[in-house]
Design a protein around this motif. Structure first.
Motif, PDB file in Angstrom:
ATOM      1  N   ILE A 847      24.080  45.183  30.808  1.00 39.56           N
ATOM      2  CA  ILE A 847      24.778  45.176  32.094  1.00 39.56           C
ATOM      3  C   ILE A 847      26.184  45.748  31.879  1.00 39.56           C
ATOM      4  N   THR A 848      26.657  46.516  32.828  1.00 41.24           N
ATOM      5  CA  THR A 848      28.007  47.089  32.726  1.00 41.24           C
ATOM      6  C   THR A 848      29.004  46.231  33.505  1.00 41.24           C
ATOM      7  N   VAL A 849      30.114  45.896  32.848  1.00 39.03           N
ATOM      8  CA  VAL A 849      31.196  45.152  33.501  1.00 39.03           C
ATOM      9  C   VAL A 849      32.431  46.046  33.519  1.00 39.03           C
ATOM     10  N   ARG A 850      33.080  46.112  34.665  1.00 38.07           N
ATOM     11  CA  ARG A 850      34.325  46.884  34.785  1.00 38.07           C
ATOM     12  C   ARG A 850      35.430  45.951  35.256  1.00 38.07           C
ATOM     13  N   GLY A 851      36.527  45.925  34.498  1.00 37.25           N
ATOM     14  CA  GLY A 851      37.665  45.103  34.876  1.00 37.25           C
ATOM     15  C   GLY A 851      38.851  45.973  35.238  1.00 37.25           C
ATOM     16  N   LYS A 852      39.328  45.834  36.475  1.00 36.29           N
ATOM     17  CA  LYS A 852      40.448  46.662  36.949  1.00 36.29           C
ATOM     18  C   LYS A 852      41.711  45.813  37.001  1.00 36.29           C
ATOM     19  N   SER A 853      42.727  46.217  36.260  1.00 38.00           N
ATOM     20  CA  SER A 853      43.986  45.471  36.200  1.00 38.00           C
ATOM     21  C   SER A 853      44.906  45.880  37.339  1.00 38.00           C
ATOM     22  N   ALA A 854      46.013  45.148  37.487  1.00 38.16           N
ATOM     23  CA  ALA A 854      46.940  45.367  38.612  1.00 38.16           C
ATOM     24  C   ALA A 854      47.546  46.768  38.602  1.00 38.16           C
TER      25      ALA A 854
END
Length: 890
Positions: A847-854
């Protein structure tokens, strides 16, 4: 009856009974696997798969796959396992019966017959988790604690009595009888079971091995009797009750060879703590451990049961001991009928399930060994059962625990005594838990040590809260028969109840003056208990160092009163002549213990105590029983509430979707236990759960515990992640159930933040380290997580039962790839997450997880979806296992 492989054979028990069995030798004769070389534990599971092969729930391929289990090349395949029975304790049993009652209500609402919700296998529930040590050090303690138990839990117990009349196969053992695993070992387990069935046109009996699952992780204690069984979450147990096979990956089996015999001074407790340390280092999570070798013949069934009991602590699914002559002797001694003992012997020998010292070792995936003669006196702590410390090193080890803390000494006055209290004081000494109280050698050893101590004039230190809480009334009988009860009572080890007590956090309050001194001066107080768990915050909220020890050592530490005392070289105190008394002076010899066991423990004690096991006392008998097939939910109840799991449930499950715009509720470290996630102990007044109870008219002294309130989802979801020792790295510097509400960073309780996120329509994730969810098989650790709005957990690794429970509640467990974790990926927890690939979920899918920071930067990484089998994917697709089962029935 089906007979897909033509293995149904006539079978004679040797006592005039005859019937049929599904023959494992006959399967091997067909060339389907080298069954005689398989681990015995796998053979027993294979029998169930063979017997239940119907071409639907259990397929021909399942039998062939398991029969061809290969030690050199483990099969990464799953099989369906149908158990013969289920055991429950009341902390997990009440919410399970609540769910069954809720399912009946849901079926009625959907236009079906509520009676279709009925356990299809026998279910035994033992009420053992609710008694607390409110009173101690007095001959009245037992009765006073029992009265308090009924006062607190009357509504729960009435609900259980409703369940007993509503469900035909549900059997209830009342409070004050014993601990579920000890009652199972001494009474419930039969070794081999039978069922009436029509075979070849005639009424006959089918014989098969006793197998089970239980809603307590220490169900494995029964492995010491050669019975296959392990702990599962209440969610999985409910599915098994309603006819669903337990889907399991074919396990690897680690062989543990024991040889030699225990040396003088070493106990079964020392052995199990040594085994736990060895197996944790080996790494056996999700595997079977099977013990073999000549050393088995030197261990009694209670010794073996002590080792099997702590299987969850060393991480294995089971710690299995095959049936042998010692097993038969124990069955006979504990008053199983001669016919039953003969049946177990004949069946196990016929089915290649019986061992002797001459039996060739099976083939295993891996092995390790232990010379029993090298085991030495041991404790484990201060925070984990696997952290073994040799007794001779316990002082130096504890000194490191308090290193750097201020050396405060506080004068305390309590109960007419004045004494100096400082860090290192043992304030709780509890002989408790089925792990050790099922073992006559350990219990009589504690009694003999107490006798010698009293005769030398020693006394327990006045700051120690002592308790004796055996798992069976038989223990009381043999301690009395040995004349040892008066000596234990002289040292304030009075009987306080028959239940789990201190081991599960029901240690009760410390005397006020002692508790205040610890709290106000931040002292590191100590508990020593003969239990199986010593996690942070579990035993008592004010006790930060907890050590597991044998019952005799519990008495010794109560005499010493301190953990920073070397019991192997320093005196416990002076005798009446002013002469120092050392542990070696009062430690009973193996000969003394053996002689006392022989003269004081009898079969008659077992037959007497278990002849009235279902009766209950006057409190139990006088309680009215609610009637009817449907439970009448009381909206004002703070103990039993209709859970929301089936609210607005459509008849068909909606399509799976990816997770969008998720925020992090908590970042947790390694070895976060189900106690951290869903505490069982006391409810703090200022916690969200405490505030809820107060708002509903419950006074703080009536709170009871989280464990006792598990029939009320409102309490339990407010207590999720509410352990006072939880450290959420998203809210650095805090301890307890705190988090930061994002993006503004306001500090608030995890529950309050979850409510705000839910109102804003924001899904949540939890990020964790290794061994996430270790410890008890606590389904509320998964239920509460789901009700808080957590859609996925991302961890480095999971303990078996909790991973399964998360899937069973519709929460997706995701696992970092090997070598990756939060730190290596630079995740702060302030990102907004997308989880992609769930819509087309398959077992163990990447599964692909993408985390977008501020600042707009995105970090993408791959994780493994730990829905491990096609069945688990189905459970997740339906929103949980209970919804899946309900839809199947409709």
């Amino acid at each position: 009856m089906t007979d897909e492989f033509k293995t149904l054979r006539k079978f004679e028990t040797g006592k005039g009974r005859e019937g049929f069995l599904y023959s494992l030798p006959a399967l091997e004769e067909q060339g389907i696997g080298k069954i005689s070389r398989l681990p015995v534990s796998i053979r027993s599971v294979l029998e169930s798969v063979l017997r239940n092969c119907d071409g639907k729930k259990v397929r021909r391929k399942d039998v062939e796959t398991l029969a061809n289990w290969n030690a050199k090349s483990p099969a990464n395949e799953e099989i369906p396992f149908v158990v013969a029975r289920i055991v429950l304790q009341d902390f997990t049993g009440v919410p399970l019966v609540v769910d069954l009652a809720a399912m009946r209500s849901a079926v009625k609402k959907l236009g079906g017959d509520p009676k279709i919700i009925e356990p299809l296998v026998p279910v035994d529930l033992v009420v053992d988790h609710s008694v607390q040590v409110d009173f101690f050090g007095s001959a009245k303690a037992l009765q006073l604690n029992l009265e308090m138990e009924f006062k607190r839990n009357r509504e729960r117990y009435q609900f259980l009595k409703w369940g007993q009349q509503a469900f035909k196969t549900f059997q209830l053992i009342p409070p004050g009888i014993g601990i579920v695993h000890q009652v199972n070992l001494e009474y419930l387990a039969k070794g081999v079971l039978s069922q009436r069935s029509e075979i070849r046109g005639q009424e006959s009996e089918i014989f098969y091995p006793d197998t089970l699952v239980g809603t307590d992780s220490h169900t494995t204690m029964i492995n010491g009797l050669g019975v296959v069984g392990w702990g599962v979450g209440g969610i999985e147990a409910e599915a098994a009750m309603l006819g669903q096979p337990s889907s399991m990956l074919i396990p690897e089996v680690v062989g543990f060879r024991l040889h030699g015999r225990l040396s003088e001074g070493a106990t079964a407790t020392d052995l199990v703590l040594t085994v736990t340390e060895m197996l944790r280092k080996k790494g056996v999570v999700g595997k079977f451990v099977e013990f073999y070798g000549s050393g088995l013949s030197t261990l009694s069934v209670p010794d073996r049961a002590t080792i099997a009991n702590m299987s969850p602590e060393y991480g294995a699914t089971m710690g299995f001991f095959p049936v042998d002559a010692e097993t038969l002797a124990y069955l006979q001694f504990t008053s199983r009928s001669a016919e039953q003992v003969a049946l177990v012997e004949a069946y196990c020998k016929e089915q290649m399930l019986f061992r002797t010292d001459q039996t060739p070792a099976p083939l295993f995936n891996d092995t390790l060994e232990l010379d029993l003669g090298t085991v030495e006196p041991t404790v484990a702590g201060p925070k984990r059962p696997q952290d073994r410390v040799a007794l001779r090193q316990a002082k130096s080890s504890f000194t490191k625990v308090i290193e750097g803390t201020p050396s405060k000494h506080v004068v305390v006055r309590n109960n007419g005594d004045s004494f100096d209290l400082s860090s290192g004081a043992v304030v709780i000494a509890a002989i408790t838990s089925c792990t050790n109280t099922s073992n006559p050698s350990l219990m009589l050893g504690a009694g003999l040590l107490a006798k010698k101590a009293v005769e030398r004039g020693l006394r327990v230190k006045p700051w120690v809260k002592t308790s004796l809480a055996p798992g069976s009334k038989v223990v009381t009988d043999y301690l009395l028969a040995a004349g040892l009860t008066p000596y234990l009572e002289k040292l304030n080890f009075h009987l306080v109840g028959y239940g789990c007590t201190t081991c599960i956090g029901n240690s009760g309050p410390l005397p006020e003056a002692i508790g205040t001194a610890i709290k106000d001066n931040n002292l590191i107080a100590v508990a020593v208990l003969s239990g199986n768990r010593n996690f942070e915050g579990r035993i008592h909220p004010l006790v930060r160092a907890n050590y597991l020890a044998s019952p005799p050592l519990v008495v010794a530490y109560a005499l010493a009163g301190r953990m920073d005392l070397d019991l192997t070289t320093e005196s416990l105190g002076n005798d009446t002549a002013g002469k120092p008394v050392y542990l070696k002076d009062i430690w009973p010899t193996p000969q003394e213990i053996e002689s006392t066991v022989r003269s004081s423990v009898s079969s008659a004690q077992y037959s007497k105590q278990y002849s009235e096991v279902f009766e209950g006392d006057a409190h139990w008998k006088s309680m009215p029983i609610p009637q009817g097939d449907l439970y009448k939910w009381d909206p004002k109840s703070t103990y039993i509430k209709l859970p929301p799991f089936f609210e607005n449930m459509p008849k068909a499950p909606p399509a799976l979707t990816d997770i969008h715009g998720a925020k992090v509720l908590a970042i947790l470290g390694d070895s976060v236990t189900t106690d951290h996630i869903s505490p069982a102990g006391s409810i703090p007044v200022d916690s969200p759960a405490g505030k809820y109870l107060i708002a509903n008219g419950v006074k703080p002294h009536e709170f009871n515990s989280y464990g006792a309130r598990r029939g009320n989802h409102e309490v339990m979801m407010r207590g999720t992640f509410g352990n006072i020792r939880l450290r959420n790295q998203l809210a650095p510097g805090t301890e307890g159930g705190w988090t930061l509400f994002l993006p503004d960073g306001e500090k608030m309780s995890i529950y309050d933040a979850a409510v705000k996120y839910r109102e804003a329509g924001v899904p949540l994730v939890v990020i964790a380290g290794k061994e996430y969810g270790s410890g008890s098989s606590r389904d509320w650790a998964a239920k509460g997580t789901r009700l808080l709005g957590v859609r996925a957990v991302i961890a480095e690794s999971y303990e078996r039962i909790h991973r399964s429970n998360l899937v069973g509640m519709g929460v997706l467990p995701l696992e970092f790839k090997v070598g990756e974790n939060r730190e290596s990926l630079g995740l702060t927890g302030h990102e907004i997450f997308e989880v992609e690939g769930i819509a087309s979920l398959e077992p163990k899918k990447a599964i692909t997880v993408r985390g977008k920071s501020a600042d707009g930067q995105t970090k993408a990484f791959s994780v493994i979806a730990r829905a491990d089998t096609p069945e688990e994917v189905s459970y997740y697709r339906h929103g949980g296992i209970l919804q899946y089962v309900l839809r199947q029935m409709l």
